[in-house]
Write an enzyme that holds these catalytic residues in place. Structure first.
Site, mmCIF file in Angstrom:
data_model
loop_
_atom_site.group_PDB
_atom_site.id
_atom_site.type_symbol
_atom_site.label_atom_id
_atom_site.label_comp_id
_atom_site.label_asym_id
_atom_site.label_seq_id
_atom_site.Cartn_x
_atom_site.Cartn_y
_atom_site.Cartn_z
ATOM 1 N N SER A 108 -0.815 10.615 7.191
ATOM 2 C CA SER A 108 0.320 11.157 6.433
ATOM 3 C C SER A 108 -0.079 12.518 5.889
ATOM 4 O O SER A 108 -1.251 12.747 5.570
ATOM 5 C CB SER A 108 0.682 10.224 5.274
ATOM 6 O OG SER A 108 1.514 10.871 4.344
ATOM 7 N N SER A 109 0.890 13.409 5.760
ATOM 8 C CA SER A 109 0.579 14.751 5.260
ATOM 9 C C SER A 109 0.144 14.734 3.799
ATOM 10 O O SER A 109 -0.364 15.731 3.294
ATOM 11 C CB SER A 109 1.784 15.679 5.436
ATOM 12 O OG SER A 109 2.921 15.160 4.777
ATOM 13 N N CYS A 110 0.302 13.595 3.101
ATOM 14 C CA CYS A 110 -0.140 13.520 1.704
ATOM 15 C C CYS A 110 -1.664 13.493 1.595
ATOM 16 O O CYS A 110 -2.209 13.520 0.495
ATOM 17 C CB CYS A 110 0.454 12.311 1.005
ATOM 18 S SG CYS A 110 -0.249 10.732 1.528
ATOM 19 N N TYR A 137 -2.916 5.907 -1.718
ATOM 20 C CA TYR A 137 -2.467 5.905 -0.325
ATOM 21 C C TYR A 137 -3.177 7.002 0.464
ATOM 22 O O TYR A 137 -3.644 6.776 1.594
ATOM 23 C CB TYR A 137 -0.954 6.121 -0.289
ATOM 24 C CG TYR A 137 -0.355 6.154 1.087
ATOM 25 C CD1 TYR A 137 -0.247 4.999 1.858
ATOM 26 C CD2 TYR A 137 0.137 7.340 1.626
ATOM 27 C CE1 TYR A 137 0.315 5.026 3.121
ATOM 28 C CE2 TYR A 137 0.705 7.372 2.890
ATOM 29 C CZ TYR A 137 0.795 6.225 3.632
ATOM 30 O OH TYR A 137 1.355 6.245 4.891
ATOM 31 N N LYS A 141 -5.641 6.749 3.820
ATOM 32 C CA LYS A 141 -5.331 7.419 5.082
ATOM 33 C C LYS A 141 -6.446 8.380 5.504
ATOM 34 O O LYS A 141 -6.753 8.511 6.692
ATOM 35 C CB LYS A 141 -3.991 8.156 4.970
ATOM 36 C CG LYS A 141 -2.790 7.225 4.993
ATOM 37 C CD LYS A 141 -2.704 6.479 6.312
ATOM 38 C CE LYS A 141 -1.490 5.589 6.437
ATOM 39 N NZ LYS A 141 -1.436 4.890 7.729
ATOM 40 N N HIS A 180 11.421 6.668 0.256
ATOM 41 C CA HIS A 180 11.155 8.095 0.161
ATOM 42 C C HIS A 180 12.457 8.840 -0.140
ATOM 43 O O HIS A 180 13.535 8.251 -0.161
ATOM 44 C CB HIS A 180 10.532 8.597 1.468
ATOM 45 C CG HIS A 180 9.140 8.113 1.692
ATOM 46 N ND1 HIS A 180 8.848 7.036 2.503
ATOM 47 C CD2 HIS A 180 7.950 8.538 1.191
ATOM 48 C CE1 HIS A 180 7.534 6.831 2.505
ATOM 49 N NE2 HIS A 180 6.971 7.714 1.723
#
Length: 312
Positions: A108-110, A137, A141, A180
């Site tokens: 994920s881009s987070c 999270y 990841k 989201h």
């Protein structure tokens, strides 16, 4: 991959996994296996090992994850880091032990730092502090991505990772407590329209910039990379284009047909101020997105009306 290759899509019923299955079938891959959570608990190492031993998949798309928006991540960081770490560790280790041909891990881009230079290049990973609201999270990841790199480095396993931007599409989560921003806004505006509410309240200032990718484009990129990329470094997947949350809300309100007022609650968190992926690497590998934002939102809204919730 050959058309008769045995492909396991972990998380095949979710937003991401179901899109990957659709794309694989459209390309002629039919030997696809999946297991629901009730059939296979991926946090249970013994069950995962048994599954790989019995089914003997050749290729794996690791799309299974515990996911949620700012509110869900903020309230249950321990659950998010634990469950995601367990899923990743069990599936990646079982894939290694089973000597599968290739695995693709979805991050994920987070994972990138909160105040990252923009647009975000793959090399910016671990260059700064994470966004606090989804740190659990993100750490999980990052660990999954690093596991793939280390198994490739130590054992020569063909494990690759991709980092998609914010995704939306059919089979999304429209629960207002855990979803989201995109599905949450679609549902809020739809319910406000049918209930004739004078305004819709939106979290934050509306100023943050976000990039959105239709999940069918994301799936197409994943299958393309599974067929064409074997590098150690992860690959960003996105459009390279961004929009403010305020503008996004106006676009959705217009598509839904809601005529009331938009009220932004600046007492609620905005999250990361800007999060735009640099997709030059992906483009150089020969893939670009196809579905424009408004076109994609129109399609998703029609899906929402038909599928969720029935009483609205």
């Amino acid at each position: 991959m050959n058309k008769d290759s045995k492909i396991y899509v972990a998380g095949h019923k979710g937003l991401v996994g179901s899109a990957i299955v659709r794309n694989l079938r459209a390309r002629g891959y039919e030997n696809i296996i999946g297991r629901s959570h009730s059939e296979l608990d991926l946090t249970n190492a013994d069950k995962v090992r048994e599954f790989f031993k019995e089914q003997k998949p050749e290729y794996v798309f690791l799309a299974a994850a515990k996911v949620g928006g700012i509110n869900a991540n903020n309230k249950a960081p321990a659950d998010f880091i634990y469950e995601n770490l367990m899923i990743e560790c069990n599936v990646i280790k079982a894939a290694h032990d089973s000597k599968i041909k290739k695995l693709l891990f979805l991050g994920s881009s987070c994972i990138y730092p909160k105040m990252c230079p923009q647009p975000i290049k793959e090399e910016y990973l671990l260059s700064g502090y994470l966004e606090e609201t989804n740190e659990g999270y993100a750490l999980a990841k990052i660990s999954g991505l690093k596991m793939c790199q280390f198994f490739k480095k130590q054992y020569r396993d063909n494990f690759i990772s991709v980092m998609p931007t914010n995704l939306y599409g059919p089979n999304d989560n429209f629960d207002l407590q855990t979803s989201h921003v995109m599905p949450a806004l679609i549902r809020k505006f739809h319910e406000a329209k049918i209930n004739n509410k004078p305004y819709v309240e939106i979290w934050g200032t509306g100023k943050p910039l976000r990039e959105f990718l239709h999940v069918d484009d994301m799936a197409d990129a994943c299958v393309y990379l599974m067929e064409n990329y074997d590098g150690e470094e992860h690959v960003n997947i996105g459009t390279g284009r961004e929009v403010t949350i305020r503008k996004l809300a106006k676009i959705i309100a217009n598509i839904v047909g809601y005529k009331g007022e938009l009220k932004f609650d600046d007492s609620k968190p905005d999250g990361t101020p800007r999060k735009l992926l640099d997709v030059n690497k992906l483009n150089s590998l020969g893939w670009r997105y196809k579905i424009e934002l408004e076109e994609g939102i129109k399609e998703v809204y029609q899906w929402f009306i038909k599928n969720y919730p029935k009483d609205n």
